[in-house]
Design a protein around this motif. Structure first.
Motif, PDB file in Angstrom:
ATOM      1  N   MET A   1      23.045   0.920 -12.355  1.00 12.71           N
ATOM      2  CA  MET A   1      23.010   0.845 -10.892  1.00 12.71           C
ATOM      3  C   MET A   1      21.594   0.505 -10.421  1.00 12.71           C
ATOM      4  SD  MET A   1      24.063   3.769  -8.120  1.00 12.71           S
ATOM      5  CE  MET A   1      23.861   3.470  -6.381  1.00 12.71           C
ATOM      6  N   THR A   2      21.488  -0.479  -9.534  1.00 13.31           N
ATOM      7  CA  THR A   2      20.180  -0.921  -9.047  1.00 13.31           C
ATOM      8  C   THR A   2      19.565   0.109  -8.115  1.00 13.31           C
ATOM      9  OG1 THR A   2      20.892  -3.233  -9.169  1.00 13.31           O
ATOM     10  CG2 THR A   2      18.963  -2.744  -7.812  1.00 13.31           C
ATOM     11  N   LYS A   3      18.305   0.433  -8.360  1.00 14.94           N
ATOM     12  CA  LYS A   3      17.566   1.341  -7.477  1.00 14.94           C
ATOM     13  C   LYS A   3      16.803   0.524  -6.442  1.00 14.94           C
ATOM     14  CE  LYS A   3      16.825   5.626 -10.057  1.00 14.94           C
ATOM     15  NZ  LYS A   3      17.283   6.520  -8.973  1.00 14.94           N
ATOM     16  N   LYS A   4      16.857   0.996  -5.206  1.00 12.06           N
ATOM     17  CA  LYS A   4      16.204   0.299  -4.107  1.00 12.06           C
ATOM     18  C   LYS A   4      14.844   0.963  -3.840  1.00 12.06           C
ATOM     19  CE  LYS A   4      19.113  -1.136  -1.045  1.00 12.06           C
ATOM     20  NZ  LYS A   4      20.024  -1.188   0.140  1.00 12.06           N
ATOM     21  N   ILE A   5      13.762   0.190  -4.045  1.00  9.82           N
ATOM     22  CA  ILE A   5      12.392   0.703  -3.877  1.00  9.82           C
ATOM     23  C   ILE A   5      11.778   0.056  -2.648  1.00  9.82           C
ATOM     24  CG2 ILE A   5      10.201   1.175  -5.042  1.00  9.82           C
ATOM     25  CD1 ILE A   5      12.737   1.961  -6.688  1.00  9.82           C
ATOM     26  N   VAL A   6      11.357   0.867  -1.686  1.00  8.73           N
ATOM     27  CA  VAL A   6      10.674   0.354  -0.498  1.00  8.73           C
ATOM     28  C   VAL A   6       9.194   0.687  -0.590  1.00  8.73           C
ATOM     29  CG1 VAL A   6      10.355   0.653   1.984  1.00  8.73           C
ATOM     30  CG2 VAL A   6      12.652   0.373   1.057  1.00  8.73           C
ATOM     31  N   HIS A   7       8.367  -0.330  -0.420  1.00  4.68           N
ATOM     32  CA  HIS A   7       6.913  -0.159  -0.415  1.00  4.68           C
ATOM     33  C   HIS A   7       6.417  -0.228   1.020  1.00  4.68           C
ATOM     34  CE1 HIS A   7       6.576  -0.856  -4.826  1.00  4.68           C
ATOM     35  NE2 HIS A   7       7.668  -1.566  -4.605  1.00  4.68           N
ATOM     36  N   VAL A   8       5.601   0.741   1.420  1.00 10.51           N
ATOM     37  CA  VAL A   8       5.017   0.744   2.762  1.00 10.51           C
ATOM     38  C   VAL A   8       3.512   0.592   2.619  1.00 10.51           C
ATOM     39  CG1 VAL A   8       4.748   1.998   4.931  1.00 10.51           C
ATOM     40  CG2 VAL A   8       6.851   2.276   3.577  1.00 10.51           C
ATOM     41  N   ILE A   9       2.953  -0.428   3.303  1.00 15.67           N
ATOM     42  CA  ILE A   9       1.525  -0.703   3.197  1.00 15.67           C
ATOM     43  C   ILE A   9       1.007  -1.131   4.564  1.00 15.67           C
ATOM     44  CG2 ILE A   9       1.806  -3.145   2.551  1.00 15.67           C
ATOM     45  CD1 ILE A   9      -0.517  -2.610   0.481  1.00 15.67           C
ATOM     46  N   MET A  10      -0.273  -0.899   4.810  1.00 17.33           N
ATOM     47  CA  MET A  10      -0.875  -1.191   6.113  1.00 17.33           C
ATOM     48  C   MET A  10      -0.837  -2.691   6.416  1.00 17.33           C
ATOM     49  SD  MET A  10      -2.259   0.327   8.700  1.00 17.33           S
ATOM     50  CE  MET A  10      -3.386   0.125  10.074  1.00 17.33           C
ATOM     51  N   SER A  11      -1.337  -3.499   5.475  1.00 15.13           N
ATOM     52  CA  SER A  11      -1.367  -4.946   5.679  1.00 15.13           C
ATOM     53  C   SER A  11      -1.118  -5.655   4.356  1.00 15.13           C
ATOM     54  CB  SER A  11      -2.714  -5.373   6.256  1.00 15.13           C
ATOM     55  OG  SER A  11      -3.715  -5.346   5.250  1.00 15.13           O
ATOM     56  N   LEU A  12      -0.972  -6.968   4.431  1.00 13.78           N
ATOM     57  CA  LEU A  12      -0.766  -7.759   3.218  1.00 13.78           C
ATOM     58  C   LEU A  12      -1.815  -8.863   3.103  1.00 13.78           C
ATOM     59  CD1 LEU A  12       3.140  -7.951   3.099  1.00 13.78           C
ATOM     60  CD2 LEU A  12       1.641  -6.803   1.462  1.00 13.78           C
ATOM     61  N   ASN A  13      -3.018  -8.560   3.569  1.00 19.26           N
ATOM     62  CA  ASN A  13      -4.135  -9.458   3.334  1.00 19.26           C
ATOM     63  C   ASN A  13      -4.717  -9.174   1.950  1.00 19.26           C
ATOM     64  OD1 ASN A  13      -4.262 -11.094   5.733  1.00 19.26           O
ATOM     65  ND2 ASN A  13      -4.845  -9.230   6.825  1.00 19.26           N
ATOM     66  N   ILE A  14      -5.653 -10.000   1.517  1.00 23.08           N
ATOM     67  CA  ILE A  14      -6.194  -9.875   0.166  1.00 23.08           C
ATOM     68  C   ILE A  14      -7.012  -8.592   0.017  1.00 23.08           C
ATOM     69  CG2 ILE A  14      -7.670 -10.926  -1.578  1.00 23.08           C
ATOM     70  CD1 ILE A  14      -5.139 -12.494  -1.046  1.00 23.08           C
ATOM     71  N   GLY A  15      -6.648  -7.787  -0.955  1.00 20.95           N
ATOM     72  CA  GLY A  15      -7.353  -6.548  -1.262  1.00 20.95           C
ATOM     73  C   GLY A  15      -6.807  -5.994  -2.567  1.00 20.95           C
ATOM     74  N   GLY A  16      -7.491  -5.023  -3.127  1.00 27.14           N
ATOM     75  CA  GLY A  16      -7.079  -4.484  -4.414  1.00 27.14           C
ATOM     76  C   GLY A  16      -5.682  -3.901  -4.412  1.00 27.14           C
ATOM     77  N   ALA A  17      -5.367  -3.086  -3.391  1.00 24.55           N
ATOM     78  CA  ALA A  17      -4.046  -2.463  -3.309  1.00 24.55           C
ATOM     79  C   ALA A  17      -2.964  -3.513  -3.076  1.00 24.55           C
ATOM     80  CB  ALA A  17      -4.023  -1.424  -2.194  1.00 24.55           C
ATOM     81  N   GLU A  18      -3.260  -4.455  -2.170  1.00 22.55           N
ATOM     82  CA  GLU A  18      -2.280  -5.475  -1.822  1.00 22.55           C
ATOM     83  C   GLU A  18      -1.948  -6.370  -3.024  1.00 22.55           C
ATOM     84  OE1 GLU A  18      -4.477  -4.167   1.825  1.00 22.55           O
ATOM     85  OE2 GLU A  18      -5.052  -4.746  -0.199  1.00 22.55           O
ATOM     86  N   LEU A  19      -2.972  -6.733  -3.783  1.00 16.73           N
ATOM     87  CA  LEU A  19      -2.747  -7.586  -4.953  1.00 16.73           C
ATOM     88  C   LEU A  19      -1.996  -6.839  -6.048  1.00 16.73           C
ATOM     89  CD1 LEU A  19      -6.178  -9.439  -5.090  1.00 16.73           C
ATOM     90  CD2 LEU A  19      -3.950 -10.430  -4.524  1.00 16.73           C
ATOM     91  N   MET A  20      -2.286  -5.548  -6.195  1.00 17.65           N
ATOM     92  CA  MET A  20      -1.574  -4.768  -7.200  1.00 17.65           C
ATOM     93  C   MET A  20      -0.116  -4.602  -6.802  1.00 17.65           C
ATOM     94  SD  MET A  20      -1.623  -3.427 -10.097  1.00 17.65           S
ATOM     95  CE  MET A  20      -0.202  -2.693 -10.879  1.00 17.65           C
ATOM     96  N   LEU A  21       0.141  -4.375  -5.511  1.00 18.83           N
ATOM     97  CA  LEU A  21       1.522  -4.290  -5.031  1.00 18.83           C
ATOM     98  C   LEU A  21       2.267  -5.594  -5.346  1.00 18.83           C
ATOM     99  CD1 LEU A  21       2.829  -2.968  -1.638  1.00 18.83           C
ATOM    100  CD2 LEU A  21       3.491  -5.228  -2.412  1.00 18.83           C
ATOM    101  N   LYS A  22       1.621  -6.712  -5.069  1.00 20.67           N
ATOM    102  CA  LYS A  22       2.230  -8.021  -5.348  1.00 20.67           C
ATOM    103  C   LYS A  22       2.577  -8.167  -6.827  1.00 20.67           C
ATOM    104  CE  LYS A  22       0.976 -12.916  -5.582  1.00 20.67           C
ATOM    105  NZ  LYS A  22      -0.092 -13.918  -5.330  1.00 20.67           N
ATOM    106  N   ARG A  23       1.618  -7.842  -7.708  1.00 18.42           N
ATOM    107  CA  ARG A  23       1.855  -7.978  -9.145  1.00 18.42           C
ATOM    108  C   ARG A  23       2.978  -7.052  -9.608  1.00 18.42           C
ATOM    109  NH1 ARG A  23      -4.045  -8.416  -9.369  1.00 18.42           N
ATOM    110  NH2 ARG A  23      -4.227  -6.212  -9.925  1.00 18.42           N
ATOM    111  N   LEU A  24       2.957  -5.826  -9.101  1.00 11.39           N
ATOM    112  CA  LEU A  24       3.974  -4.844  -9.482  1.00 11.39           C
ATOM    113  C   LEU A  24       5.365  -5.294  -9.050  1.00 11.39           C
ATOM    114  CD1 LEU A  24       5.087  -2.039 -10.303  1.00 11.39           C
ATOM    115  CD2 LEU A  24       4.248  -1.165  -8.105  1.00 11.39           C
ATOM    116  N   VAL A  25       5.488  -5.683  -7.797  1.00 13.17           N
ATOM    117  CA  VAL A  25       6.794  -6.063  -7.246  1.00 13.17           C
ATOM    118  C   VAL A  25       7.354  -7.292  -7.956  1.00 13.17           C
ATOM    119  CG1 VAL A  25       7.877  -7.048  -5.193  1.00 13.17           C
ATOM    120  CG2 VAL A  25       6.479  -4.987  -4.986  1.00 13.17           C
ATOM    121  N   LEU A  26       6.531  -8.313  -8.126  1.00 11.98           N
ATOM    122  CA  LEU A  26       7.018  -9.548  -8.752  1.00 11.98           C
ATOM    123  C   LEU A  26       7.373  -9.325 -10.215  1.00 11.98           C
ATOM    124  CD1 LEU A  26       4.689 -12.289  -7.208  1.00 11.98           C
ATOM    125  CD2 LEU A  26       6.979 -11.578  -6.497  1.00 11.98           C
TER     126      LEU A  26
END
Length: 376
Positions: A1-26
């Protein structure tokens, strides 16, 4: 069964957290086991469209100022109620607070907070201090787990911030080892473009100009060594890192050594930069998680680092430590460990550095750690 994961973040401009979120999600989204959805409290930024192009659903809430926070919270609450996620993962203080409260109010049990800062920096910032203190108190009731990017981040938030130690764990950033790897073609192309000979020693540093990055002491150390008669080039990249910056240009007023320094400014092709250099030098006063160090090591470069964030943890025994952030100590480390060493020894160290990143910081390994939290 597929688990639904929602990520909540302040912005999606270039930054360490944002890039890690991108790599993780993709990386994780390729598996049928998880469906990832991203909610940004503000707008799409730079990374939002990139995620959408890869088939990731991205929602924007349009937060403009603190005055709009109550409205944004209600919009977030309604959106989470509609999505019905199995897991809510939040990234950094504002998202931890708003995303955590909204998820908790809906009865969502698996809430994963994210801490990216290694220092609290609350002494002169009242609103930041209030945010950290509130998150610390709520850490005992809202999140099921708190993922910290570095050991120093975890220790600081427990000892100085008062966070719930029982929920804290460390999951560092991961690296794309297909992107950051030795590449002779990239090396030759950039060196040829910059008129650097194939056998010239090049010492590099990359990062935006900021006092904590300590560019001045790095440059001073290199000037000192050039004045002693050592032969090498220095390659620097990063926003505002060039001779148009008065803080940098003043370092060359009393000498004619600027010809040994090459400034690229802000660049997109960072793998090419790492491949063009022989030695990477991290001289920061502080770091969150030292991405540039891991990228340089993954590219097989000999690295030296100050004790900034988890730099020495990442470096381990596969490079050299710089005793302090002073120009004198940076110069001593470069002279004794690099300039008085043989190329073959340096190459061996670079190979071991890449192997260390492959074994400990591959995206497969890091993503698996996050996915184990999703499964619970």
């Amino acid at each position: 069964m597929t688990k639904k994961i929602v990520h909540v973040i302040m912005s999606l401009n270039i930054g360490g957290a944002e890039l890690m979120l991108k790599r993780l999600v993709l990386h994780s989204h390729q598996k049928e086991q998880f469906e990832h959805i991203v909610i940004t409290l503000t707008d799409l930024g730079v990374i939002g469209p990139e995620l959408q192009n890869e088939g990731i659903t991205v929602h924007t809430l349009g937060m403009k100022s603190l005055a709009t926070v109550p409205l944004i919270f209600l919009k977030l609450q309604r959106l989470l109620k509609k999505i019905k996620p199995d897991v809510v993962q939040t990234w950094m203080y504002h998202s931890d607070l708003l995303g955590g409260l909204a998820a908790k109010s809906l009865g969502i049990e698996n809430i994963i907070w994210g801490i990216r800062n290694t220092e609290l920096n609350t002494k002169e910032n009242f609103s930041r201090k209030a945010m950290v203190n509130l998150c610390a108190k709520l850490s005992y009731t809202i999140p099921s787990q708190i993922a910290c990017v570095a050991n120093t981040a975890m220790d600081t938030h427990i000892k100085q911030g008062g966070y719930d130690a029982s929920k804290m764990l460390v999951i560092p950033n991961g690296f794309d080892l297909n992107k950051f790897k030795p590449n002779d073609m990239q090396r030759l192309e950039l060196r040829d473009k910059l008129n650097i000979k194939s056998d010239e020693l090049v010492i590099g540093n990359i990062g935006r100009f900021d006092p904590v990055k300590n560019h001045e002491d790095f440059i001073k150390a290199c000037i000192l060594l050039l004045q002693k008669g050592y032969k090498f080039k220095v390659l620097l990249a990063g926003r505002d890192v060039d001779l148009n910056n008065p803080e940098i240009s003043k370092l060359f007023k009393s000498n004619k050594l600027s010809k040994y320094f090459l400034f690229l400014g802000e660049i997109d092709n960072t793998p090419s930069f790492y491949n063009a250099i022989d030695v990477f030098c991290l001289c920061s006063y502080t770091e969150g998680f030292p991405n540039v160090l891991g990228e340089a090591m993954a590219t097989g470069k000999v690295c030296l680092a100050t004790d900034a964030g988890d730099a020495w943890v990442v470096l381990s025994n596969n490079g050299f430590r710089i005793d302090s952030t002073s120009s004198a100590d940076i110069a001593i480390a470069l002279e004794t460990k690099i300039l008085n060493n043989t190329i073959s020894d340096l190459n061996n160290i670079g190979q071991e550095a890449r192997l260390s990143i492959v074994n400990s910081y591959s995206m497969d390994k890091i993503v698996s750690q996050f996915e184990s939290l999703y499964i619970g």
